[in-house]
Enzyme design. Sequence first.
Site, PDB file in Angstrom:
ATOM      1  CG  HIS A  34      -2.436   0.650  -6.600  1.00  0.00           C
ATOM      2  ND1 HIS A  34      -3.091   1.649  -5.615  1.00  0.00           N
ATOM      3  CD2 HIS A  34      -2.078   0.244  -5.495  1.00  0.00           C
ATOM      4  CE1 HIS A  34      -2.669   1.692  -4.328  1.00  0.00           C
ATOM      5  NE2 HIS A  34      -1.901   0.562  -4.313  1.00  0.00           N
ATOM      6  NE  ARG A 184       2.895   3.939   4.651  1.00  0.00           N
ATOM      7  CZ  ARG A 184       3.626   2.459   4.448  1.00  0.00           C
ATOM      8  NH1 ARG A 184       3.959   2.496   3.297  1.00  0.00           N
ATOM      9  NH2 ARG A 184       2.791   2.229   5.828  1.00  0.00           N
TER      10      ARG A 184
HETATM   11  P1  AMP Z   1       0.131  -1.295  -2.436  1.00  0.00           P
HETATM   12  O1  AMP Z   1      -1.169  -1.133  -2.028  1.00  0.00           O
HETATM   13  O2  AMP Z   1       1.525  -0.391  -1.711  1.00  0.00           O
HETATM   14  O3  AMP Z   1       0.760  -2.732  -1.403  1.00  0.00           O
HETATM   15  O4  AMP Z   1       0.595  -1.067  -3.426  1.00  0.00           O
HETATM   16  C1  AMP Z   1       0.035  -2.526  -4.482  1.00  0.00           C
HETATM   17  C2  AMP Z   1       0.983  -3.302  -6.050  1.00  0.00           C
HETATM   18  O5  AMP Z   1       1.266  -1.340  -6.807  1.00  0.00           O
HETATM   19  C3  AMP Z   1       2.178  -3.120  -5.006  1.00  0.00           C
HETATM   20  O6  AMP Z   1       3.235  -4.230  -6.282  1.00  0.00           O
HETATM   21  C4  AMP Z   1       3.312  -1.697  -5.344  1.00  0.00           C
HETATM   22  O7  AMP Z   1       4.550  -1.802  -6.001  1.00  0.00           O
HETATM   23  C5  AMP Z   1       2.211  -0.922  -6.798  1.00  0.00           C
HETATM   24  N1  AMP Z   1       2.855   0.410  -6.605  1.00  0.00           N
HETATM   25  C6  AMP Z   1       2.559   1.019  -5.590  1.00  0.00           C
HETATM   26  N2  AMP Z   1       2.671   2.537  -5.844  1.00  0.00           N
HETATM   27  C7  AMP Z   1       2.755   2.413  -7.308  1.00  0.00           C
HETATM   28  C8  AMP Z   1       3.263   3.508  -8.112  1.00  0.00           C
HETATM   29  N3  AMP Z   1       3.645   4.884  -8.433  1.00  0.00           N
HETATM   30  N4  AMP Z   1       3.848   2.924 -10.080  1.00  0.00           N
HETATM   31  C9  AMP Z   1       3.490   1.614  -9.809  1.00  0.00           C
HETATM   32  N5  AMP Z   1       3.552   0.527  -9.053  1.00  0.00           N
HETATM   33  C10 AMP Z   1       3.132   1.300  -7.758  1.00  0.00           C
END
Ligand code: AMP
Length: 281
Positions: A34, A184
Amino acid sequence: MQVVETVAQVVAACREARRPLGLVPTMGALHEGHLSLVRRARLENATVAASVFVNPAQFGPREDLAAYPRDLQRDLDLLRAEGTDLVFAPPLEEVYPPGFDTYVEPGEVAINLEGAHRPGHFRGVATVVTKLFAILRPDRAYFGQKDGQQVAVVRRLNADLDLGVEVVVCPTVRESDGLAMSSRNVYLNPEERRAATVLYRALCRARDLYQQGERDAARLRRAMEEVLRQEPLARTDYVSIADPDTIQELERVEGPAMASLAVRIGRTRLIDNFLLGRDLS
Ligand code: AMP
């Protein structure tokens, strides 16, 4: 850093904000993945906004909504340290007030892969992303390639609904052993954490074969499955070689392709992907 909870407050803040405004939508439980999005947004925009909202509409009835990790105070500390200007952290009723009755339904791009295994997931994603775009009116929005089909869904809906946002996609941030960072990952016990590297190893196998000239998609899928079979804790939901824009399975890899997979390790479901023949820019 301004932290607001209501739509009215965030609309007012965005009206006043210096442009361009870059938005990083998140569900909180922030990690380096993030933060890489926030850093990229900081480089490219006068104002950086982040949203922290665990969106119930994108969780299925048997998924981990209740257990999903939440720690707003820690998230705010991390966002502040990256120079974020504005955080929108709404309660549920602010996004889905009583009487809420309109959803955004993505089409073919949302049918396969995650769409097939998580019915309604992309309807929830598309609805909340559309709402965030309408509320904050960002010039740019930042997403991670980690969620490859989500990228395709968001690009499609942004174009189809003429939302006019520049969608910026950032590379997947990984642990030193290759495991893609994910909120997760905290569910994994030490044995499962070791097993979880199998996703990365399967993707590396596909990429190696691709780089050696293999263009038969079925052979690339089989090679990933073979690696996954060697990990007793892994239960495969799918392996895929698909067009990264339409998310339709390929027979041959002639243009850009996305190798992707979803694997359950114990009770934790993990996804990852590599792009073949396309760079992020
Ligand atoms: P989430 O909180 O899981 O909905 O993720 C929010 C944003 O962060 C989304 O655009 C995800 O694709 C991105 N994201 C999550 N994990 C990663 C990662 N390991 N590398 C790059 N972006 C990520």
